[in-house]
Design a protein around this motif. Structure first.
Motif, short mmCIF file in Angstrom:
data_model
loop_
_atom_site.label_atom_id
_atom_site.label_comp_id
_atom_site.label_asym_id
_atom_site.label_seq_id
_atom_site.Cartn_x
_atom_site.Cartn_y
_atom_site.Cartn_z
N GLU A 26 49.99 69.78 -5.04
CA GLU A 26 49.99 68.81 -6.12
C GLU A 26 51.39 68.33 -6.50
N GLN A 27 52.41 69.01 -6.01
CA GLN A 27 53.80 68.69 -6.34
C GLN A 27 54.19 67.32 -5.79
N ASP A 28 55.01 66.58 -6.53
CA ASP A 28 55.57 65.32 -6.04
C ASP A 28 56.76 65.64 -5.13
N TYR A 29 56.85 64.92 -4.05
CA TYR A 29 57.93 65.09 -3.07
C TYR A 29 58.69 63.79 -2.93
N PRO A 30 59.97 63.82 -2.58
CA PRO A 30 60.76 64.97 -2.14
C PRO A 30 61.08 65.93 -3.28
N GLU A 33 64.98 72.48 -2.60
CA GLU A 33 64.62 73.90 -2.55
C GLU A 33 64.93 74.61 -3.86
N ASP A 34 66.07 74.31 -4.47
CA ASP A 34 66.39 74.97 -5.74
C ASP A 34 65.42 74.56 -6.86
N GLU A 35 64.91 73.33 -6.80
CA GLU A 35 63.90 72.89 -7.77
C GLU A 35 62.58 73.63 -7.54
N LEU A 36 62.22 73.85 -6.27
CA LEU A 36 61.01 74.57 -5.94
C LEU A 36 61.09 75.99 -6.53
N VAL A 37 62.24 76.65 -6.34
CA VAL A 37 62.42 78.00 -6.86
C VAL A 37 62.40 78.00 -8.38
N SER A 38 63.06 77.03 -9.00
CA SER A 38 63.10 76.95 -10.45
C SER A 38 61.71 76.74 -11.04
N SER A 68 57.41 66.97 1.90
CA SER A 68 55.96 67.13 1.81
C SER A 68 55.62 68.59 1.56
N ALA A 69 54.38 68.83 1.16
CA ALA A 69 53.89 70.20 0.98
C ALA A 69 53.92 70.94 2.32
N ARG A 73 55.66 74.49 2.83
CA ARG A 73 54.80 75.59 3.27
C ARG A 73 55.35 76.22 4.54
N ASP A 74 55.70 75.38 5.53
CA ASP A 74 56.22 75.90 6.79
C ASP A 74 57.51 76.68 6.58
#
Length: 84
Positions: A26-30, A33-38, A68-69, A73-74
Protein backbone atom coordinates in the motif's frame (compact mmCIF):
# COMPACT_ATOMS: atom_id res chain seq x y z
CA UNK A 1 23.36 -19.16 2.37
CA UNK A 2 22.14 -22.72 2.64
CA UNK A 3 21.26 -24.69 -0.47
CA UNK A 4 18.07 -25.70 1.35
CA UNK A 5 16.90 -22.10 1.77
CA UNK A 6 14.09 -21.13 -0.69
CA UNK A 7 14.70 -18.50 -3.36
CA UNK A 8 13.62 -14.89 -2.86
CA UNK A 9 10.72 -15.48 -5.24
CA UNK A 10 9.55 -18.58 -3.34
CA UNK A 11 9.80 -16.77 -0.01
CA UNK A 12 7.87 -13.77 -1.36
CA UNK A 13 5.13 -16.04 -2.70
CA UNK A 14 4.86 -17.85 0.63
CA UNK A 15 4.19 -14.55 2.43
CA UNK A 16 7.19 -14.71 4.78
CA UNK A 17 6.97 -10.97 5.32
CA UNK A 18 3.88 -11.64 7.41
CA UNK A 19 1.95 -8.56 8.54
CA UNK A 20 4.46 -6.33 6.74
CA UNK A 21 3.27 -7.48 3.30
CA UNK A 22 0.11 -5.34 3.21
CA UNK A 23 1.65 -1.99 4.25
CA UNK A 24 4.52 -2.65 1.84
CA UNK A 25 2.04 -3.05 -1.03
CA UNK A 26 0.00 0.00 0.00
CA UNK A 27 3.04 2.29 0.34
CA UNK A 28 3.57 5.06 -2.23
CA UNK A 29 6.80 4.73 -4.21
CA UNK A 30 9.54 5.79 -4.72
CA UNK A 31 10.59 5.32 -1.09
CA UNK A 32 14.09 5.75 0.35
CA UNK A 33 15.43 2.90 2.47
CA UNK A 34 15.82 5.14 5.52
CA UNK A 35 12.16 6.20 5.14
CA UNK A 36 11.12 2.54 4.96
CA UNK A 37 12.99 1.84 8.22
CA UNK A 38 11.60 4.98 9.89
CA UNK A 39 8.02 4.18 8.89
CA UNK A 40 7.98 0.37 9.29
CA UNK A 41 10.94 -0.49 11.56
CA UNK A 42 8.75 -2.16 14.17
CA UNK A 43 7.26 -4.74 11.77
CA UNK A 44 8.67 -8.24 12.20
CA UNK A 45 9.65 -10.69 9.45
CA UNK A 46 10.92 -14.26 9.50
CA UNK A 47 14.55 -15.11 8.82
CA UNK A 48 16.58 -18.28 9.07
CA UNK A 49 17.60 -17.12 12.56
CA UNK A 50 14.05 -16.44 13.72
CA UNK A 51 11.99 -13.26 13.82
CA UNK A 52 13.61 -9.87 13.22
CA UNK A 53 12.25 -6.36 13.02
CA UNK A 54 12.62 -4.40 9.78
CA UNK A 55 14.91 -2.07 11.73
CA UNK A 56 17.19 -5.01 12.58
CA UNK A 57 17.19 -6.23 8.96
CA UNK A 58 18.31 -2.77 7.82
CA UNK A 59 20.79 -2.22 10.66
CA UNK A 60 23.20 -0.56 8.22
CA UNK A 61 20.95 1.69 6.18
CA UNK A 62 22.10 2.31 2.64
CA UNK A 63 21.17 5.33 0.58
CA UNK A 64 18.79 3.31 -1.58
CA UNK A 65 15.42 4.26 -3.09
CA UNK A 66 12.78 1.70 -4.00
CA UNK A 67 10.47 2.30 -6.95
CA UNK A 68 8.00 -0.46 -6.10
CA UNK A 69 6.90 -2.90 -3.42
CA UNK A 70 8.58 -5.67 -5.43
CA UNK A 71 11.98 -3.92 -5.23
CA UNK A 72 11.61 -3.35 -1.48
CA UNK A 73 10.41 -6.94 -0.87
CA UNK A 74 13.28 -8.44 -2.88
CA UNK A 75 15.86 -6.36 -1.01
CA UNK A 76 14.42 -7.30 2.39
CA UNK A 77 14.43 -10.99 1.48
CA UNK A 78 17.97 -10.74 0.11
CA UNK A 79 19.14 -9.10 3.34
CA UNK A 80 17.50 -11.88 5.34
CA UNK A 81 19.27 -14.48 3.19
CA UNK A 82 22.67 -12.81 3.73
CA UNK A 83 22.26 -12.91 7.51
CA UNK A 84 22.37 -16.69 7.63
Amino acid sequence: MSDNWPSVEDRAESGELGDFEEPLEEQDYPLAEDELVSEYGEYEVESGDGTQSIEEVFSSVDEKTYNSADEARDDILNKLNRQE
